[in-house]
Design a protein around this motif. Structure first.
Motif, PDB file in Angstrom:
ATOM      1  N   ALA A   1     -37.311  17.233   6.227  1.00  0.00           N
ATOM      2  CA  ALA A   1     -37.623  18.216   7.270  1.00  0.00           C
ATOM      3  C   ALA A   1     -37.549  17.567   8.640  1.00  0.00           C
ATOM      4  O   ALA A   1     -37.810  16.372   8.791  1.00  0.00           O
ATOM      5  N   PRO A   2     -37.212  18.369   9.650  1.00  0.00           N
ATOM      6  CA  PRO A   2     -37.161  17.865  11.019  1.00  0.00           C
ATOM      7  C   PRO A   2     -38.542  17.898  11.667  1.00  0.00           C
ATOM      8  O   PRO A   2     -39.452  18.575  11.198  1.00  0.00           O
ATOM      9  N   VAL A   3     -38.652  17.180  12.760  1.00  0.00           N
ATOM     10  CA  VAL A   3     -39.863  17.198  13.570  1.00  0.00           C
ATOM     11  C   VAL A   3     -39.525  17.857  14.904  1.00  0.00           C
ATOM     12  O   VAL A   3     -38.559  17.481  15.558  1.00  0.00           O
TER      13      VAL A   3
ATOM     14  N   SER B   1     -38.104  12.251   7.009  1.00  0.00           N
ATOM     15  CA  SER B   1     -38.601  12.862   8.242  1.00  0.00           C
ATOM     16  C   SER B   1     -37.549  12.639   9.323  1.00  0.00           C
ATOM     17  O   SER B   1     -37.249  11.502   9.689  1.00  0.00           O
ATOM     18  N   VAL B   2     -36.991  13.728   9.823  1.00  0.00           N
ATOM     19  CA  VAL B   2     -35.869  13.667  10.764  1.00  0.00           C
ATOM     20  C   VAL B   2     -36.386  13.915  12.183  1.00  0.00           C
ATOM     21  O   VAL B   2     -36.962  14.967  12.456  1.00  0.00           O
TER      22      VAL B   2
ATOM     23  N   GLU C   1     -45.990   8.236  12.982  1.00  0.00           N
ATOM     24  CA  GLU C   1     -47.228   9.013  13.159  1.00  0.00           C
ATOM     25  C   GLU C   1     -47.043  10.461  12.719  1.00  0.00           C
ATOM     26  O   GLU C   1     -47.969  11.073  12.187  1.00  0.00           O
ATOM     27  N   TYR C   2     -45.850  11.023  12.922  1.00  0.00           N
ATOM     28  CA  TYR C   2     -45.586  12.397  12.493  1.00  0.00           C
ATOM     29  C   TYR C   2     -45.781  12.521  10.980  1.00  0.00           C
ATOM     30  O   TYR C   2     -46.310  13.511  10.486  1.00  0.00           O
TER      31      TYR C   2
ATOM     32  N   MET D   1     -48.592  14.657   8.906  1.00  0.00           N
ATOM     33  CA  MET D   1     -48.194  15.629   7.900  1.00  0.00           C
ATOM     34  C   MET D   1     -48.869  15.322   6.570  1.00  0.00           C
ATOM     35  O   MET D   1     -49.360  16.220   5.887  1.00  0.00           O
ATOM     36  N   ASN D   2     -48.911  14.056   6.203  1.00  0.00           N
ATOM     37  CA  ASN D   2     -49.557  13.678   4.946  1.00  0.00           C
ATOM     38  C   ASN D   2     -51.028  14.074   4.950  1.00  0.00           C
ATOM     39  O   ASN D   2     -51.561  14.524   3.933  1.00  0.00           O
ATOM     40  N   MET D   3     -51.685  13.911   6.082  1.00  0.00           N
ATOM     41  CA  MET D   3     -53.089  14.306   6.187  1.00  0.00           C
ATOM     42  C   MET D   3     -53.239  15.819   6.032  1.00  0.00           C
ATOM     43  O   MET D   3     -54.163  16.294   5.365  1.00  0.00           O
ATOM     44  N   ARG D   4     -52.342  16.588   6.623  1.00  0.00           N
ATOM     45  CA  ARG D   4     -52.429  18.051   6.532  1.00  0.00           C
ATOM     46  C   ARG D   4     -52.112  18.563   5.135  1.00  0.00           C
ATOM     47  O   ARG D   4     -52.693  19.541   4.676  1.00  0.00           O
TER      48      ARG D   4
END
Length: 172
Positions: free
Chosen positions: A55-57, A86-87, A102-103, A107-110
């Motif tokens: 997925a993109p950021v 992660s793109v 960090e992105y 995401m992993n936390m969410r």
């Protein structure tokens, strides 16, 4: 080996990356099923050996529908070999890789996921699709005076050879 390839794309580069990865999986002699997170459907993890998620950021986040899909299937994903792609443009620049990481952490936390392998892959700019405001954001927020001047038509930063090697290593 059967691999699910779950992806989301916004401007098209992650879709192009997903197609590339799908081709590499098939070339390695494995079966692949592509799932577009933008078009929800039933997902079966039966007889699945690995899952690749891409997925993109944009604005520091992966798409909400992508994250929601991963959250909904966190239990299944936690029992299977997983790779996250992660793109982002930050991944294209050495000084941006920490932020790109960090992105993924956020995401992993969410989502509650911790993929086995995480790849930070450089995306692309599509200047031919941006209005004035989007160009200003690109130049002054995203690129932040980095050593790149946007050209008409855009530029692809993705390192295809490196991605190909990473996919081959994951499939071993």
């Amino acid at each position: 080996m059967k691999t699910l390839l779950i992806y989301a794309t916004i401007e098209g580069q992650t879709g192009k990356i997903a197609e590339f990865v799908s081709d590499k999986i098939r070339q390695a002699g494995h079966e692949v099923e592509m799932i577009d997170a933008n078009e929800p459907s039933e997902i079966s993890f039966e007889n699945v050996d690995a899952v690749i998620m891409a997925a993109p950021v944009h604005e520091r986040r992966h798409p909400e529908n992508f994250e929601a899909l991963l959250t909904a299937h966190a239990g299944d994903l936690g029992r299977i070999k997983t790779l996250l792609i992660s793109v982002s443009l930050n991944a294209a620049f050495p000084e941006g890789r920490e932020e790109a990481g960090e992105y993924v952490v956020e995401m992993n936390m969410r989502t509650g996921l911790k993929p086995d392998v995480e790849l930070l892959v450089a995306g692309a700019v599509r200047t031919d699709r941006y209005d004035y405001f989007a160009m200003q954001v690109l130049q002054h927020v995203v690129l932040r005076d980095r050593d790149y001047v946007p050209k008409p038509g855009g530029h692809e930063f993705t390192k295809w050879d490196a991605l190909s090697k990473d996919i081959a290593n994951f499939l071993k």
